[in-house]
Write a protein that holds these residues in place. Structure first.
Motif, mmCIF file in Angstrom:
data_model
loop_
_atom_site.group_PDB
_atom_site.id
_atom_site.type_symbol
_atom_site.label_atom_id
_atom_site.label_comp_id
_atom_site.label_asym_id
_atom_site.label_seq_id
_atom_site.Cartn_x
_atom_site.Cartn_y
_atom_site.Cartn_z
ATOM 1 N N UNK A 1 8.371 22.790 -15.096
ATOM 2 C CA UNK A 1 8.538 23.530 -13.844
ATOM 3 C C UNK A 1 9.852 23.169 -13.146
ATOM 4 N N UNK A 2 10.966 23.271 -13.872
ATOM 5 C CA UNK A 2 12.257 22.941 -13.259
ATOM 6 C C UNK A 2 12.618 24.002 -12.216
ATOM 7 N N UNK A 3 13.423 23.599 -11.241
ATOM 8 C CA UNK A 3 13.793 24.514 -10.153
ATOM 9 C C UNK A 3 15.164 25.133 -10.365
ATOM 10 N N UNK B 1 16.255 19.372 -11.284
ATOM 11 C CA UNK B 1 17.416 19.991 -11.949
ATOM 12 C C UNK B 1 17.393 19.750 -13.449
ATOM 13 N N UNK B 2 17.838 20.762 -14.182
ATOM 14 C CA UNK B 2 17.932 20.658 -15.642
ATOM 15 C C UNK B 2 19.239 21.270 -16.115
ATOM 16 N N UNK C 1 17.615 15.825 -15.598
ATOM 17 C CA UNK C 1 17.326 15.723 -17.036
ATOM 18 C C UNK C 1 18.231 16.700 -17.771
ATOM 19 N N UNK C 2 18.803 16.212 -18.873
ATOM 20 C CA UNK C 2 19.733 17.038 -19.655
ATOM 21 C C UNK C 2 19.386 16.910 -21.134
ATOM 22 N N UNK D 1 10.801 12.631 -19.788
ATOM 23 C CA UNK D 1 12.067 12.301 -19.122
ATOM 24 C C UNK D 1 11.958 12.517 -17.610
ATOM 25 N N UNK D 2 11.271 13.580 -17.191
ATOM 26 C CA UNK D 2 11.126 13.806 -15.741
ATOM 27 C C UNK D 2 10.278 12.719 -15.092
#
Lengths: 394, 196
Positions: free
Chosen positions: A28-30, A83-84, A110-111, A157-158
């Protein structure tokens, strides 16, 4: 277990790039900031599709370079967004100065990185030169070896990033994984990870409650601020173990920080990272069938360096051949993992022969036969103290 | 002549396929469709392209592995069990390279048995052929032969069910062209011939 598994997972054929996109959706990234042209991957294409379909409520910010992609991620994360971003190769290089800013500002970005060779000469193929160049950026670094692990690691990672307030990079082989389709279980249930990666309150940029982020630190404070990052990275170790164990308990899949394969009763352990571990495992199976006592292991968490797990591995190992897909030029032992392993062994007074092999640069083919030849050379102990550039034409 | 099906049982080790086509014919998509269909059938599979710059018309290779067990290796396929040739203008030296003894060739061709056997010159291999260009022209109105070749492939070597292949085709193509491709695969499934 089987019935639970069936009700929450859907088994899909996915490349690791797509596995990343599904994981970002399910986390659920924004906000997703991306430079949408090469060396960008299909990760952000798939995410655009999810946004267009209404499967993901997020803002896609198209920027003019990777430098700007990381800048936008920093801004979004500072404002409180999850953020991604995703990149590869020269894109990661162009981000480099911002990588330090993201970690220095303690932002839980996270990337994903499809690990690829660096120019020049120009190569679009895979190795780990890009990722290894980021070792000193204070990013937590996970290196996955299957598309399933890529998916699971992005979600983990999140949890790690938002607990310790450091950014996390999840890397996987460019091409050999990023473009290979294989089965992946993805969540079929919306919000499956909601409690695993809960939304936590943190200090964010807010005009009603102003704070300063990324301020100047004079010599009186810079050192202490940096030391806090050292402590955070140290905390990230335990949190990475916790994130993986809790994931395993809730969802039935865990990886540990170092994965071992047939290490018991071995005369040699082949230690590596990334997708090549699959080929190494296959080679170990074949060698074991012929009675050759070889085992394998891989480092999954590269930063922070998994000291305890490697120490326990080394105490069981009679000799170690380290396969690196990158090199730090100018050192006699130039493989990054080999260098760090040797430095760690020195600190812990562990004395096991370590042989350093450079393999698969710019995606030079590595087969089971190569692994067997490396193993038999290493078992003969007639190995140079310096890195061996396997298969290079001199 | 009745078709011989289940010619090669799927063993515990992976069944390894190499695809040969030209850029634009869809060899990479075909490799992916077979892997997807096998995965829908609860099998394990891997599909990957020959990595390199993509150019329309250039010879293209792609790879598929299918197995009943988890596939560990990520090394390229050097000695395939089978090769699938989408374009007959590709030199036979290229597509016969490394083909296992007793392996299989599935070729898109309108040529007869003797002509193909003369060209391929390998007594040990089984040759199957289908006129996929003809089918593709009929069904799609273009010589994009990949889905027809997938249909023919799973008849010769049952790596996946035809229904699963149809599902994978629908996942990969826009609805407008998906059904024509499903039809092309089905026709090739029925029309493929084993020559020896």
């Amino acid at each position: 277990m089987e019935t639970i598994a069936k009700s929450i997972w859907k088994r899909l054929p996915l490349s690791s790039n797509y596995a990343v996109a599904y994981a970002a959706r399910d986390s659920d990234v924004d906000e997703i900031a991306a430079y949408p042209i090469t060396p960008q991957t299909t990760v952000v294409e798939k995410l655009s599709e999810f946004i267009a379909n209404g499967e993901l409520l997020a803002e896609m910010v198209h920027v003019e370079s990777e430098h700007s992609a990381m800048s936008a991620s920093i801004g979004a994360s500072a404002a409180g967004a999850r953020a991604f971003t995703a990149t590869s190769s020269q894109g990661l290089e162009l981000m480099h100065e911002l990588l330090h800013i993201a970690s220095g500002m303690r932002l839980p970005i996270v990337m994903s990185v499809a690990a690829r060779a660096l120019s020049a000469p120009l190569s679009i193929w895979g190795d780990y030169s890009d990722v290894m160049n980021t070792r000193d950026t204070s990013w937590i670094t996970i290196i996955a070896s299957s598309a399933q692990e890529v998916y699971d690691s992005i979600v983990q990672a999140y949890r790690i990033a938002e607990s310790v307030m450091l950014p996390v990079m999840v890397a996987y082989d460019g091409f050999m994984m990023s473009h290979t389709y294989e089965p992946v279980f993805v969540s079929e249930k919306a919000g499956l990870f909601r409690d695993y990666i809960p939304r936590k309150g943190r200090v964010v940029l807010d005009t009603k409650k102003p704070v300063t982020m990324g301020a100047v630190a004079n010599p009186d404070w810079y050192y202490e601020t940096k030391y806090q990052q050292v402590k955070a990275m140290s905390d990230a170790y335990g949190l990475s173990v916790e994130a993986d164990q809790t994931f395993s308990k809730l969802y039935g899949r865990g990886y540990g920080l170092v994965e071992e394969y047939n290490v018991d009763n071995s005369e040699l352990v082949i230690l590596t990272y990334g997708g090549i571990f699959g080929t190494v495992k296959q080679a170990v199976d074949e060698m074991r069938e012929q009675g050759i006592p070889v085992g394998a292991a891989r480092v999954r968490l590269f930063r922070p360096f998994p000291l305890n797990e490697l120490r326990s591995l080394l105490l069981k190992s009679k000799a170690v051949a380290v396969l690196d897909r990158s090199f730090s030029n100018g050192l006699p032992v130039s493989g990054p993992l080999a260098v760090e392993l040797k430095s760690m062994m020195n600190s812990y007074n562990i004395n096991v022969p370590v042989y350093s092999y450079i393999v698969g640069l710019g995606q030079r083919t590595v087969t089971e036969a190569d692994i067997s030849k490396i193993a038999s050379q290493a078992l003969s102990s007639k190995v140079s103290n310096e890195s061996i550039y396997w298969g290079v034409r001199e | 002549m009745p078709l011989r099906t289940i010619i090669r049982p799927i063993l515990h080790t992976s069944f390894e396929l190499r695809w040969h086509g030209r850029g634009g014919q869809g060899a990479v998509t075909a490799a992916i469709i077979v892997a997807e269909a096998a995965i829908f059938d609860e099998k394990y599979a891997q599909a990957f392209p020959e990595f390199g710059a993509e150019r329309r018309g250039a010879p293209v290779k792609a790879y598929t592995r299918v197995s009943e067990q988890q596939i560990l290796t990520r090394s390229p396929i050097i000695a395939p069990d089978m090769v699938v040739v989408l374009d007959t203008s590709i030199d036979e030296k290229i597509y016969l390279d490394g083909l296992k003894v007793g392996g299989t060739i599935l070729i898109n061709s309108s040529k007869g048995k003797s002509e193909l056997k003369e060209k391929i010159e390998r007594e040990d291999v089984m040759i199957a052929k289908v006129d996929a260009t003809h089918i593709a022209m009929d069904e799609l109105g273009a010589a994009i032969v990949n889905t027809a070749m997938v249909g023919a492939l799973i008849k010769v070597t049952p790596l996946a069910k035809l229904d699963s292949v149809s599902e994978a085709i629908r996942e990969n193509f826009k609805p407008k062209i998906a059904e024509a491709n499903v039809k092309a695969a089905g026709r090739a499934y029925n029309e493929v011939e084993v020559l020896n």
